[in-house]
Design an enzyme around this catalytic site. Structure first.
Site, PDB file in Angstrom:
ATOM      1  N   GLY A 291     -13.699  -3.101   0.069  1.00 49.94           N
ATOM      2  CA  GLY A 291     -15.023  -2.481   0.034  1.00 49.94           C
ATOM      3  C   GLY A 291     -15.160  -1.483  -1.089  1.00 49.94           C
ATOM      4  O   GLY A 291     -16.193  -1.424  -1.769  1.00 49.94           O
TER       5      GLY A 291
ATOM      6  N   LYS B 124     -20.477 -12.158   4.730  1.00 50.31           N
ATOM      7  CA  LYS B 124     -21.860 -11.680   4.767  1.00 50.31           C
ATOM      8  C   LYS B 124     -22.424 -11.444   3.376  1.00 50.31           C
ATOM      9  O   LYS B 124     -21.871 -10.695   2.591  1.00 50.31           O
ATOM     10  CB  LYS B 124     -21.948 -10.382   5.574  1.00 50.31           C
ATOM     11  CG  LYS B 124     -21.687 -10.546   7.064  1.00 50.31           C
ATOM     12  CD  LYS B 124     -21.928  -9.238   7.790  1.00 50.31           C
ATOM     13  CE  LYS B 124     -21.772  -9.393   9.287  1.00 50.31           C
ATOM     14  NZ  LYS B 124     -22.036  -8.119  10.001  1.00 50.31           N
TER      15      LYS B 124
ATOM     16  N   ARG C  47       0.826  -1.212   0.000  1.00 51.19           N
ATOM     17  CA  ARG C  47       0.000   0.000   0.000  1.00 51.19           C
ATOM     18  C   ARG C  47       0.861   1.263   0.000  1.00 51.19           C
ATOM     19  O   ARG C  47       0.368   2.336  -0.338  1.00 51.19           O
ATOM     20  CB  ARG C  47      -0.945  -0.014   1.203  1.00 51.19           C
ATOM     21  CG  ARG C  47      -2.116  -0.961   1.014  1.00 51.19           C
ATOM     22  CD  ARG C  47      -3.041  -0.967   2.203  1.00 51.19           C
ATOM     23  NE  ARG C  47      -4.277  -1.691   1.902  1.00 51.19           N
ATOM     24  CZ  ARG C  47      -5.202  -1.985   2.795  1.00 51.19           C
ATOM     25  NH1 ARG C  47      -5.023  -1.628   4.069  1.00 51.19           N
ATOM     26  NH2 ARG C  47      -6.297  -2.638   2.457  1.00 51.19           N
TER      27      ARG C  47
END
Length: 390
Positions: free
Chosen positions: A370, A198, A37
């Site tokens: 995300g 999920k 990163r």
């Protein structure tokens, strides 16, 4: 749709606030264990230095929740950036305040400073306007190089754009262009692989993939919802009862939507336990589903082998424990072996590539989990809206 980029800015002598994604993993001694990163931001940082900008880097690390935590200070990040740049990088003790203003006033063209962890101030996560204004007050222009946080409306991501001319860094632009293109114009066959815990987190992207992909392969705990929706026993496995209506709707798709045909089960979620592989639907009441089985690996592998475009986000099972890691590892290896374009995102999926010995063998490794999924859903991320060209 195009983003305004850093190359469109006049930068010489300009105080340039750069929001990076430096949320890197640290070991118990505080050493960085994976600097990807940081390295992906370096082309933008080096460009700004070469242009004679006064470079003010800012980022978050971990979840300090508004408190100063010694183990989450950005000092190791500053050291690594200095090593990569081959020049000193001054790490400051805060991200706002008079000491920051004083340090920036003393900067010369090409200098680089690193502000302290933004999330030591709770106003950052709240998107507080006053905090954003103070953060922006030391700069003339703003560059977003934090794709992985661009689905958040944090003060440093969205708030500062209200006060400064803003543009995308090179890596953010690459992420945006790559991901929007794969949805708009994929080379077919296009295979999407979705795993994780999920179904509620990924229902929108699953539905999007069902519109645009030739095959959608499902794994991880979210597959439990679909197995249950088909009336198959899942034992003690986790599922989301409130998502059953949605799961039943998805379970009716049988042409290009694939769920596990066999699973690996155990009576405990722990290392060293006895595992059993069995057909989906034959799980006992006292068992957990914790991985996809060999028949599913084979079925998914054959589909992946024929793909010209692959997008993968989310593990196939509880891969942190060795007994339940095979499915994720094997999918990783098959994605890496594909001759097609492969795009992988999310910390767990990238970790799986590393553990499988094939890191660096995919076409594109997204720094966002995300954020990647939100963009693939077709959502314009909050922090990207101010960067869109008119």
């Amino acid at each position: 749709m195009k983003l305004k980029t850093v190359k469109e800015m006049a930068l010489t002598g300009k105080r340039t606030l750069v929001r990076c994604e430096f949320n890197v993993p640290l070991d118990d001694s505080g050493a960085i264990t994976d600097d990807k990163r940081i390295t992906v931001c370096m082309p933008t940082i080096q460009y700004l230095v070469n242009q004679g900008a006064k470079v003010i880097l800012c980022a978050h690390l971990g979840r300090p929740k508004g408190k100063v935590i010694a183990g989450l200070k950005l000092d190791p990040v500053g050291v690594r950036i200095s090593e990569l740049l081959g020049k000193p990088v001054r790490k400051l003790d805060d991200c706002i305040g008079k000491d920051v203003r004083s340090a920036v006033e003393k900067m010369k063209n090409g200098d680089v400073v690193l502000l302290e962890n933004l999330r030591f101030h709770e106003e950052e996560k709240k998107g507080d306007r006053a905090f954003a204004k103070e953060l922006a007050s030391v700069a003339d222009v703003y560059v977003n190089e934090a794709f992985g946080a661009s689905h958040r409306a944090d003060a440093s991501m969205l708030g500062v754009t209200e006060f400064l001319p803003s543009a995308a860094g090179f890596r953010l632009q690459e992420e945006f262009d790559t991901l929007t293109h794969v949805i708009a114009d994929p080379v077919r066959p296009f295979v999407a692989i979705v795993g994780g815990a999920k179904i509620s987190d990924k229902i929108k992207v699953i539905k999007k993939f069902l519109e645009v992909a030739d095959h959608v392969l499902i794994g991880g705990a979210l597959a439990n919802n679909l197995l249950k929706a088909k009336g198959l026993a899942i034992g003690k496995s986790i599922f989301e009862a409130e998502m059953m209506d949605v799961a039943k709707e998805l379970a009716l798709v049988d042409t290009h939507f694939h769920i596990p045909v066999d699973v690996v089960t155990a009576k405990e979620i722990a290392s060293g336990v006895q595992t059993v592989t069995k057909a989906a639907g034959s799980v006992q009441d006292d068992e957990y589903i914790l991985d996809i089985g060999p028949d599913t690996i084979d079925m998914y592998g054959k589909i992946i082998a024929k793909a010209n475009t692959i997008v993968w986000g989310g593990p196939m099972g509880y891969f942190e424990i060795e007994e339940f890691a095979r499915g994720t590892r094997e999918i990783a290896r098959r994605v890496c072996a594909s001759a097609g374009t492969s795009i992988v995102g999310g910390g767990d999926s990238l970790d799986a590539l590393q553990r499988s010995g094939c890191a660096g063998q995919v076409s594109f490794a997204s720094t966002g989990g995300g954020a990647m999924l939100k963009l693939l859903e077709g959502e314009l991320l909050p922090a990207l809206k101010p960067l869109i060209k008119e």
